[in-house]
Design an enzyme around this catalytic site. Structure first.
Site, PDB file in Angstrom:
ATOM      1  N   ARG A 260       0.834  -1.201   0.000  1.00 62.93           N
ATOM      2  CA  ARG A 260       0.000   0.000   0.000  1.00 62.93           C
ATOM      3  C   ARG A 260       0.865   1.247   0.000  1.00 62.93           C
ATOM      4  O   ARG A 260       1.835   1.328   0.752  1.00 62.93           O
ATOM      5  CB  ARG A 260      -0.916   0.008   1.232  1.00 62.93           C
ATOM      6  CG  ARG A 260      -1.850  -1.185   1.234  1.00 62.93           C
ATOM      7  CD  ARG A 260      -2.808  -1.179   2.406  1.00 62.93           C
ATOM      8  NE  ARG A 260      -3.639  -2.372   2.359  1.00 62.93           N
ATOM      9  CZ  ARG A 260      -4.575  -2.693   3.260  1.00 62.93           C
ATOM     10  NH1 ARG A 260      -4.792  -1.858   4.277  1.00 62.93           N
ATOM     11  NH2 ARG A 260      -5.273  -3.784   3.139  1.00 62.93           N
ATOM     12  N   ARG A 275       2.230   0.896  10.233  1.00 63.93           N
ATOM     13  CA  ARG A 275       1.835   1.310   8.884  1.00 63.93           C
ATOM     14  C   ARG A 275       3.018   1.195   7.939  1.00 63.93           C
ATOM     15  O   ARG A 275       3.824   2.104   7.823  1.00 63.93           O
ATOM     16  CB  ARG A 275       1.313   2.750   8.937  1.00 63.93           C
ATOM     17  CG  ARG A 275       0.493   3.182   7.720  1.00 63.93           C
ATOM     18  CD  ARG A 275      -0.067   4.582   7.912  1.00 63.93           C
ATOM     19  NE  ARG A 275      -1.025   4.649   8.997  1.00 63.93           N
ATOM     20  CZ  ARG A 275      -2.320   4.349   8.874  1.00 63.93           C
ATOM     21  NH1 ARG A 275      -2.806   4.025   7.706  1.00 63.93           N
ATOM     22  NH2 ARG A 275      -3.128   4.404   9.910  1.00 63.93           N
ATOM     23  N   GLU A 347      -6.323  -1.306  15.229  1.00 62.13           N
ATOM     24  CA  GLU A 347      -6.967  -2.251  14.316  1.00 62.13           C
ATOM     25  C   GLU A 347      -6.009  -3.369  13.916  1.00 62.13           C
ATOM     26  O   GLU A 347      -4.876  -3.130  13.522  1.00 62.13           O
ATOM     27  CB  GLU A 347      -7.421  -1.490  13.062  1.00 62.13           C
ATOM     28  CG  GLU A 347      -8.046  -2.393  12.023  1.00 62.13           C
ATOM     29  CD  GLU A 347      -8.255  -1.669  10.691  1.00 62.13           C
ATOM     30  OE1 GLU A 347      -8.346  -0.423  10.689  1.00 62.13           O
ATOM     31  OE2 GLU A 347      -8.319  -2.363   9.662  1.00 62.13           O
ATOM     32  N   SER A 350     -10.227  -6.446   9.963  1.00 57.80           N
ATOM     33  CA  SER A 350     -11.396  -5.724   9.487  1.00 57.80           C
ATOM     34  C   SER A 350     -12.250  -6.747   8.743  1.00 57.80           C
ATOM     35  O   SER A 350     -11.790  -7.324   7.770  1.00 57.80           O
ATOM     36  CB  SER A 350     -10.927  -4.613   8.554  1.00 57.80           C
ATOM     37  OG  SER A 350     -11.918  -3.639   8.400  1.00 57.80           O
ATOM     38  N   ARG A 389       1.067  -6.675  12.438  1.00 58.06           N
ATOM     39  CA  ARG A 389       0.452  -6.075  13.619  1.00 58.06           C
ATOM     40  C   ARG A 389       0.284  -7.108  14.742  1.00 58.06           C
ATOM     41  O   ARG A 389       0.338  -6.767  15.918  1.00 58.06           O
ATOM     42  CB  ARG A 389      -0.899  -5.447  13.256  1.00 58.06           C
ATOM     43  CG  ARG A 389      -0.713  -4.164  12.444  1.00 58.06           C
ATOM     44  CD  ARG A 389      -2.002  -3.414  12.207  1.00 58.06           C
ATOM     45  NE  ARG A 389      -1.736  -2.203  11.429  1.00 58.06           N
ATOM     46  CZ  ARG A 389      -2.656  -1.295  11.104  1.00 58.06           C
ATOM     47  NH1 ARG A 389      -3.914  -1.458  11.494  1.00 58.06           N
ATOM     48  NH2 ARG A 389      -2.326  -0.231  10.400  1.00 58.06           N
TER      49      ARG A 389
END
Length: 423
Positions: A260, A275, A347, A350, A389
């Site tokens: 990303r 991130r 998070e 999801s 994560r």
RNA sequence: GGAGAGGUGACCGAGAGGCCGAUGGUGCUCGCCUGCUAAGCGAGUGUAGUGUAACGCUACCGAGGGUUCGAAUCCCUCCCUCUCCGCCA
């Protein structure tokens, strides 16, 4: 993509529902374009019907000199048809562009709200660890143990890249295997290892394109994209297919790296693993009958939660409000893991239902037993889990006063029996 | 990279300017037959758009252009698959 007929017949209701997502979603051009399209279509079809009829007649006439008048008038009709088709193509292109940019209609159960502040916590699990020392953030833990190297990551590739060493690299690999084994052996998902580069059609099918091209890494010499999530290749497995009802639900799990650009998040989460431009994820994807999709979303969420429970990581589940749900999703539950080093929840998964939104874009259908017409399936997916994560959550939750990190019980077999990571 | 072959309905596979939305087979659905199963017999069975009371009409034979009164069929461009050779994990 929304159902054009549904939109036509329920325009005001759709507009109202989409407004709960916040921002500006402009549907104003729709009605005009839709009408223009249908007018051009019916005009053209009348002419085509005539052309077909006369051409058939010409074909049956042996002596072509008797039909010279028809031939030349059909020449004229063909030119008119071409002109109408050109106009039609332009209108359809505009209409399509408009439609492809419209997000999914939120689920009627999604809480209404404008930002993440309006998300609703629906459950929580586990005890936050009671540490009798000031907890360190994972980047400090990882660097002190020599298992994470952010400096060399940026030397090799730039900001938001990281190198893993030794037990860190092995822990990442252990987590991938643990998650895949759990989902395939306990939860009945089929493992798949898809390509990490996909074409435009795939990106359009799941909704990344045309709107979010800026967030994607793109290859220069051929028109391919690095996947931002396994959702893209796995959902597109069945693009342009008609599935059998008896094969549903189809459940897949896939490990892939995810890429990303994180455009628009400059300055956010600049430290650590939170991130990154590249991270690993084990994804869960389902193709289900429409009437099963709500229950399947609950089941998917439970499957993702199970990973955290087995790892002994405390978390909470959040029902995203209308303003916080992604473009293609109708309803989303986020799982947020507790991070002692930062004293907050972040998070880690999801889980979403897309209802028929992706299925319509990607043309993924199924036929009911004995039924004539195929119907769109519902697609769902969720992280099960984001591996990087998860690793950082383990470092922060299992850190010891002496700087070492204890390996969660279920991972020990995957770590060759290693009890803890120490310097 | 070089040479060749090919992409047709859920699947296989014919068709080579009008009689083709497309023969046939498999699968599937319904019916018949049969102690049960298997086999057999008969009928049906693409997708989408658009207008309608019913039913039409239109489009679709990898994608996009072109030729023609008329294209699955001829021409051009692109994409993909397969075979052989070369190169390389």
């Amino acid at each position: 993509m929304l159902d054009i007929k549904y939109l036509r017949e329920n325009f005001a209701a759709v507009e109202k529902s989409l407004a709960t997502r916040g921002g500006t979603i402009d549907l104003s051009g729709f009605t005009t374009l839709d009408q223009q399209r249908r007018e051009l279509l019916s005009k053209g079809e009348v002419l085509k019907a005539e052309k077909n009829k006369v051409s058939a007649m010409i074909g049956q006439t042996k002596n072509k000199s008797l039909v010279q008048a028809e031939i030349s008038s059909m020449k004229e009709v063909s030119a008119q048809i071409k002109d109408l088709d050109d106009q039609l193509r332009e209108v359809e292109e505009q209409l399509n562009q408009l439609l492809m940019g419209v997000p999914n209609i939120p689920h009627e159960k999604s809480p209404i709200g404008l930002s993440e502040d309006d998300n609703v916590e629906v459950s929580s699990w586990g005890e936050k660890p009671n540490l009798d020392f000031p907890p360190k953030a994972h980047w400090d833990i990882g660097e002190d143990l020599g298992i994470l190297d952010f400096e060399r990551g940026s030397k090799l590739s730039g900001a938001r890249f990281c190198v893993y060493f030794g037990a860190g690299a092995r822990l990442e690999r252990a987590l991938i295997n643990f998650m895949l084994d759990l989902h395939t052996q306990e939860h009945n998902y089929k493992e798949t290892l898809p390509p990490f580069l996909v074409n435009r059609a795939s990106m359009t099918g799941t909704g990344q394109l045309p709107k979010f091209e800026n967030d994607l890494f793109h290859t220069e010499d051929v028109d391919l994209f690095l996947i931002p999530t396994a959702e893209v290749p796995v959902t597109n497995l069945h693009r342009d297919e008609i599935l059998n009802e008896k094969d549903l639900p189809l459940c897949y799990t896939a490990y892939t790296p995810c890429f990303r650009k994180e455009a628009g998040s400059h300055g956010k989460d600049t430290r650590g693993l939170i991130r990154q431009h590249q991270f690993n994820k084990v994804e869960l994807v389902k193709f289900v009958r429409p009437e099963d999709s709500d229950a399947e979303l609950d089941a998917l969420l439970k499957n993702a939660e199970k990973v955290l429970q087995l790892l002994g990581l405390p978390y909470r589940v959040v029902d995203l409000c209308t303003g916080d749900i992604g473009f293609s999703a109708a309803r989303t539950f986020d799982i947020e893991v507790w991070l002692p080093g930062q004293q907050c929840y972040r998070e880690i998964s999801s889980c979403s239902t897309f209802r028929d939104f992706q299925a319509r874009r990607a043309s993924i259908r199924f036929r009911r037993e004995g039924a004539k017409k195929p119907e769109l399936v519902h697609t769902l997916n969720g992280s099960g889990l984001a591996v990087g994560r998860t690793l950082l959550a383990i470092l922060e939750n299992y850190q010891q006063k002496d700087g070492s990190v204890v390996i969660p019980e279920v991972l020990k077999p995957y770590m060759g029996g290693l009890e803890k990571i120490e310097k």
